[in-house]
Scaffold this motif. Structure first.
Motif, PDB file in Angstrom:
ATOM      1  N   ASP A  48       0.868  -1.185   0.000  1.00 19.37           N
ATOM      2  CA  ASP A  48       0.000   0.000   0.000  1.00 19.37           C
ATOM      3  C   ASP A  48       0.899   1.228   0.000  1.00 19.37           C
ATOM      4  OD1 ASP A  48      -1.700   2.130   0.563  1.00 19.37           O
ATOM      5  OD2 ASP A  48      -3.029   0.896   1.815  1.00 19.37           O
ATOM      6  N   LYS A  49       1.014   1.869  -1.142  1.00 22.49           N
ATOM      7  CA  LYS A  49       1.997   2.944  -1.329  1.00 22.49           C
ATOM      8  C   LYS A  49       1.690   4.183  -0.491  1.00 22.49           C
ATOM      9  CE  LYS A  49       4.307   0.395  -4.050  1.00 22.49           C
ATOM     10  NZ  LYS A  49       5.447  -0.328  -3.441  1.00 22.49           N
ATOM     11  N   ARG A  50       0.529   4.221   0.136  1.00 24.38           N
ATOM     12  CA  ARG A  50       0.213   5.370   0.995  1.00 24.38           C
ATOM     13  C   ARG A  50       0.993   5.317   2.307  1.00 24.38           C
ATOM     14  NH1 ARG A  50      -6.057   4.688   1.647  1.00 24.38           N
ATOM     15  NH2 ARG A  50      -5.258   2.611   2.148  1.00 24.38           N
ATOM     16  N   PHE A  51       1.456   4.122   2.651  1.00 21.47           N
ATOM     17  CA  PHE A  51       2.152   3.917   3.918  1.00 21.47           C
ATOM     18  C   PHE A  51       3.649   3.727   3.684  1.00 21.47           C
ATOM     19  CE2 PHE A  51      -2.175   2.691   4.766  1.00 21.47           C
ATOM     20  CZ  PHE A  51      -2.410   3.058   6.088  1.00 21.47           C
ATOM     21  N   GLU A  52       4.420   3.941   4.748  1.00 14.40           N
ATOM     22  CA  GLU A  52       5.848   3.659   4.676  1.00 14.40           C
ATOM     23  C   GLU A  52       6.355   3.144   6.019  1.00 14.40           C
ATOM     24  OE1 GLU A  52       7.828   7.285   3.663  1.00 14.40           O
ATOM     25  OE2 GLU A  52       7.496   8.212   5.619  1.00 14.40           O
ATOM     26  N   PRO A  92      14.266   0.481   9.972  1.00 14.20           N
ATOM     27  CA  PRO A  92      14.377  -0.958   9.712  1.00 14.20           C
ATOM     28  C   PRO A  92      13.780  -1.788  10.858  1.00 14.20           C
ATOM     29  CG  PRO A  92      16.476   0.163   9.334  1.00 14.20           C
ATOM     30  CD  PRO A  92      15.577   1.161   9.973  1.00 14.20           C
ATOM     31  N   ARG A  93      13.125  -2.881  10.501  1.00 14.04           N
ATOM     32  CA  ARG A  93      12.579  -3.797  11.508  1.00 14.04           C
ATOM     33  C   ARG A  93      13.660  -4.791  11.901  1.00 14.04           C
ATOM     34  NH1 ARG A  93      11.839  -8.582  11.496  1.00 14.04           N
ATOM     35  NH2 ARG A  93      12.076  -8.669   9.222  1.00 14.04           N
ATOM     36  N   ASN A  94      13.983  -4.850  13.174  1.00 10.64           N
ATOM     37  CA  ASN A  94      14.981  -5.811  13.659  1.00 10.64           C
ATOM     38  C   ASN A  94      14.362  -7.078  14.234  1.00 10.64           C
ATOM     39  OD1 ASN A  94      17.411  -4.380  13.093  1.00 10.64           O
ATOM     40  ND2 ASN A  94      17.002  -3.028  14.830  1.00 10.64           N
ATOM     41  N   PHE A  95      13.189  -6.927  14.886  1.00  8.71           N
ATOM     42  CA  PHE A  95      12.607  -8.072  15.597  1.00  8.71           C
ATOM     43  C   PHE A  95      11.133  -8.208  15.208  1.00  8.71           C
ATOM     44  CE2 PHE A  95      16.073  -6.176  18.074  1.00  8.71           C
ATOM     45  CZ  PHE A  95      16.948  -7.252  18.107  1.00  8.71           C
ATOM     46  N   ALA A  96      10.220  -8.011  16.130  1.00 15.82           N
ATOM     47  CA  ALA A  96       8.802  -8.194  15.812  1.00 15.82           C
ATOM     48  C   ALA A  96       8.014  -6.903  15.993  1.00 15.82           C
ATOM     49  CB  ALA A  96       8.211  -9.306  16.681  1.00 15.82           C
ATOM     50  N   THR A  97       8.691  -5.771  15.842  1.00 18.51           N
ATOM     51  CA  THR A  97       8.038  -4.466  15.956  1.00 18.51           C
ATOM     52  C   THR A  97       8.263  -3.688  14.656  1.00 18.51           C
ATOM     53  OG1 THR A  97       8.396  -4.416  18.344  1.00 18.51           O
ATOM     54  CG2 THR A  97       7.916  -2.321  17.275  1.00 18.51           C
ATOM     55  N   VAL A  98       7.172  -3.190  14.096  1.00 17.31           N
ATOM     56  CA  VAL A  98       7.233  -2.427  12.849  1.00 17.31           C
ATOM     57  C   VAL A  98       6.797  -0.991  13.135  1.00 17.31           C
ATOM     58  CG1 VAL A  98       6.411  -2.248  10.472  1.00 17.31           C
ATOM     59  CG2 VAL A  98       6.659  -4.511  11.537  1.00 17.31           C
ATOM     60  N   CYS A  99       7.642  -0.023  12.776  1.00 14.16           N
ATOM     61  CA  CYS A  99       7.328   1.396  12.930  1.00 14.16           C
ATOM     62  C   CYS A  99       6.948   1.968  11.572  1.00 14.16           C
ATOM     63  CB  CYS A  99       8.529   2.145  13.508  1.00 14.16           C
ATOM     64  SG  CYS A  99       8.987   1.619  15.172  1.00 14.16           S
ATOM     65  N   PHE A 100       5.712   2.437  11.457  1.00 14.12           N
ATOM     66  CA  PHE A 100       5.224   2.869  10.152  1.00 14.12           C
ATOM     67  C   PHE A 100       4.394   4.143  10.291  1.00 14.12           C
ATOM     68  CE2 PHE A 100       1.732   0.590  11.976  1.00 14.12           C
ATOM     69  CZ  PHE A 100       0.571   1.099  11.395  1.00 14.12           C
ATOM     70  N   ARG A 101       4.005   4.690   9.158  1.00 15.27           N
ATOM     71  CA  ARG A 101       3.137   5.875   9.146  1.00 15.27           C
ATOM     72  C   ARG A 101       2.531   6.046   7.763  1.00 15.27           C
ATOM     73  NH1 ARG A 101       6.762  11.429   8.568  1.00 15.27           N
ATOM     74  NH2 ARG A 101       8.073  10.750   6.816  1.00 15.27           N
ATOM     75  N   ILE A 102       1.527   6.902   7.698  1.00 14.23           N
ATOM     76  CA  ILE A 102       1.045   7.385   6.396  1.00 14.23           C
ATOM     77  C   ILE A 102       2.116   8.318   5.836  1.00 14.23           C
ATOM     78  CG2 ILE A 102      -0.594   8.991   5.326  1.00 14.23           C
ATOM     79  CD1 ILE A 102      -2.034   6.533   5.635  1.00 14.23           C
ATOM     80  N   SER A 103       2.482   8.130   4.591  1.00 18.18           N
ATOM     81  CA  SER A 103       3.557   8.908   3.968  1.00 18.18           C
ATOM     82  C   SER A 103       3.179  10.381   3.822  1.00 18.18           C
ATOM     83  CB  SER A 103       3.876   8.317   2.588  1.00 18.18           C
ATOM     84  OG  SER A 103       4.706   9.187   1.860  1.00 18.18           O
ATOM     85  N   PRO A 104       4.154  11.282   3.955  1.00 19.91           N
ATOM     86  CA  PRO A 104       3.879  12.721   3.738  1.00 19.91           C
ATOM     87  C   PRO A 104       3.278  13.020   2.371  1.00 19.91           C
ATOM     88  CG  PRO A 104       6.077  12.402   4.682  1.00 19.91           C
ATOM     89  CD  PRO A 104       5.555  11.044   4.349  1.00 19.91           C
ATOM     90  N   ILE A 105       3.557  12.166   1.395  1.00 16.73           N
ATOM     91  CA  ILE A 105       3.035  12.378   0.033  1.00 16.73           C
ATOM     92  C   ILE A 105       1.503  12.416   0.031  1.00 16.73           C
ATOM     93  CG2 ILE A 105       2.942  11.399  -2.305  1.00 16.73           C
ATOM     94  CD1 ILE A 105       5.694  10.102  -1.661  1.00 16.73           C
TER      95      ILE A 105
END
Length: 503
Positions: A406-410, A414-427
């Motif tokens: 989903d290109k709206r998100f980014e 980097p994910r090292n373990f089992a936690t993902v840090c993401f957001r809606i892209s500024p675009i």
């Protein structure tokens, strides 16, 4: 005569530990909890109550007469459960996990049942000896250097939390250094972490009497995935030394709270050792995963640290509280934390052949925590514990893959373990002439997270890393399966669709 006979009558006393009544009520409570686990995914994950809700529901004073367990559990369901944020829900992806298990629960039950106060060996030999054995077992599973094990002159102890582990080791380091430079120079001691290090380090420094001006949160950057660099550490230390200060303590992290960043242990330890500093490695969250051979490399360099801790109550199926701390030099802890009043004197301690764990911690009293860790290790075995951890890491990878489609998100870091840090892209964020693009993006993602959490289907939390507001998706609850991850992603997309259509 009548008054005399009344005076001779013995008042009826309660029997708080009647075995058969314990058996009856225990079954009722276990049934209640089994039903709770079966239905926990049906509750709003984050509690929906308002502050002060419970005072409106409960009486103003304690009951004069006893109430049956059945009535009390009805009130638990009616009044307490609505005020619980359900950390055991399969839809819980906030903070870090507090993973429960049957073995962890039953071990806690045994510990509470025996209810020993195991401050020294004599007060319950099994409590002390099992803890020493289990900590060596776990140290071997992590492939810790032999110097951290009892067999190699070091040793392990179970603390309540990482906050306690850091404070104990910091106090040991402080006293060791002050014995060399003089007690009056405590104002010269400096403590180092990064701007990603858990606030427990700063709190420990305050409690240990370190001058607040001598606490260093060395800046990290996105270029190094928010890990502390040896160059930045050395530069900070050199400035302090030039100013006449004394470097004391470094706390690198394996899996920071905000983004699970990893500080490079080997080069950081090299810098610290040049200045005679104590190095404590905080692996509270990610330490569990290092029992898997493919993740053990994150601990490379730990051989040059002085102490190491991780929380078995986070991601290791052992109920809160259970922080595992190893030290190379237990004598440093004992010198800093030991008291030996006459009323605790005994032959075993005087023989110097036993461990008295009261001297390895802040408090005197201590719980029989090793029972639950022992049950977890025996009930599941190393192979299944590795499978459990790998399953969560794989789910996090799957979630990362969904974001990538989903290109709206980014994904922000980097994910090292089992936690993902993401957001809606500024675009995706529309122009707002009153604030910058980055501020508008941060505000939008904050609104997105709050709308998701208010709905109650899933629960996530946030962090701000390098000025960027990120949503943290942490997989680690025992009951979570891949279908819950897929449903969470669907919920996130629905809320994003709704907010984006309004912007």
């Amino acid at each position: 005569m009548q008054m005399g006979s009344q005076e001779n009558q013995k008042p009826e006393t309660i029997k708080p530990l009647d075995p058969e009544e314990f058996r009856r009520q225990g079954h009722i409570v276990v049934d209640f909890l089994a039903d709770y686990y079966r239905n926990v995914d049906k509750y709003p994950v984050r509690s929906q109550v308002e502050p002060g809700y419970l005072r409106e529901r409960l009486p103003e004073s304690a009951p004069h007469e006893p109430e049956p367990i059945e009535k009390i559990l009805q009130d638990v369901q009616k009044d307490i459960v609505p005020g619980i944020t359900h950390w055991q829900s399969p839809n819980y992806f906030a903070y870090f996990p507090s993973s429960g298990s049957i073995a962890g629960f039953l071990g806690e039950m045994l510990s509470t049942g025996f209810n020993v106060v195991g401050f020294n060996w004599m007060s319950s030999p099994a409590a002390t000896e099992l803890e020493s054995i289990v900590m060596d077992w776990l140290g071997k599973m992590l492939k810790l250097p032999n110097e951290f094990l009892f067999s190699g002159g070091g040793g392990g102890v179970l603390q309540g939390t990482t906050c306690e582990a850091i404070l104990c080791t910091l106090v040991a380091a402080r006293d060791h250094m002050l014995n060399k430079i003089g007690r009056d120079d405590i104002g010269k001691l400096v403590v180092y972490g990064s701007d990603q290090t858990h606030s427990a380090l700063q709190k420990a420094a305050q409690i240990a009497g370190i001058d607040p001006k001598n606490f260093r949160a060395v800046q990290t950057t996105k270029a190094t995935a928010f890990g502390l660099t040896p160059l930045a550490l050395r530069s900070t230390i050199e400035s302090d030394v030039e100013a006449g200060l004394v470097p004391l303590f470094l706390c690198p992290t394996i899996g920071t709270t905000s983004s699970t960043a990893v500080d490079p242990l080997a080069p950081l330890c090299e810098v610290a050792k040049e200045y005679g500093m104590w190095v404590h490695v905080d692996a509270a969250y990610a330490g569990s995963s290092c029992i898997c051979p493919e993740y053990r490399h994150f601990l490379d360099g730990v051989e040059n640290a002085d102490s190491f801790s991780f929380n078995a109550h986070k991601w290791f199926l052992t109920t809160l509280d259970c922080c595992c701390l190893w030290v190379k030099n237990p004598n440093a802890l004992v010198k800093a934390l030991s008291t030996y009043p006459e009323y605790l004197r005994n032959k075993a301690t005087d023989s110097n052949q036993v461990v008295d764990y009261k001297d390895w911690q802040i408090t005197l009293s201590r719980r029989f925590r090793s029972l639950k860790l022992w049950l977890v290790l025996r009930s599941y075995g190393v192979a299944n514990l590795r499978k459990f951890l790998r399953s969560h890491i794989q789910m996090a990878k799957n979630f990362e893959g969904l974001i990538g489609m989903d290109k709206r998100f980014e994904v922000v870091v980097p994910r090292n373990f089992a936690t993902v840090c993401f957001r809606i892209s500024p675009i995706e964020i529309g122009k707002n002439h009153t604030v910058s693009k980055e501020e508008a993006t941060n505000e939008f993602n904050c609104k997105l997270l709050e709308s998701i959490n208010e709905a109650g289907k899933i629960y996530m939390t946030h962090a701000v890393i390098g000025g960027v507001y990120v949503i943290r998706f942490c997989v680690g609850t025992t009951l979570t399966e891949n279908r819950h991850v897929n449903l969470a992603w669907k919920s996130i997309q629905e809320h994003a669709n709704a907010l984006l259509s309004m912007s």
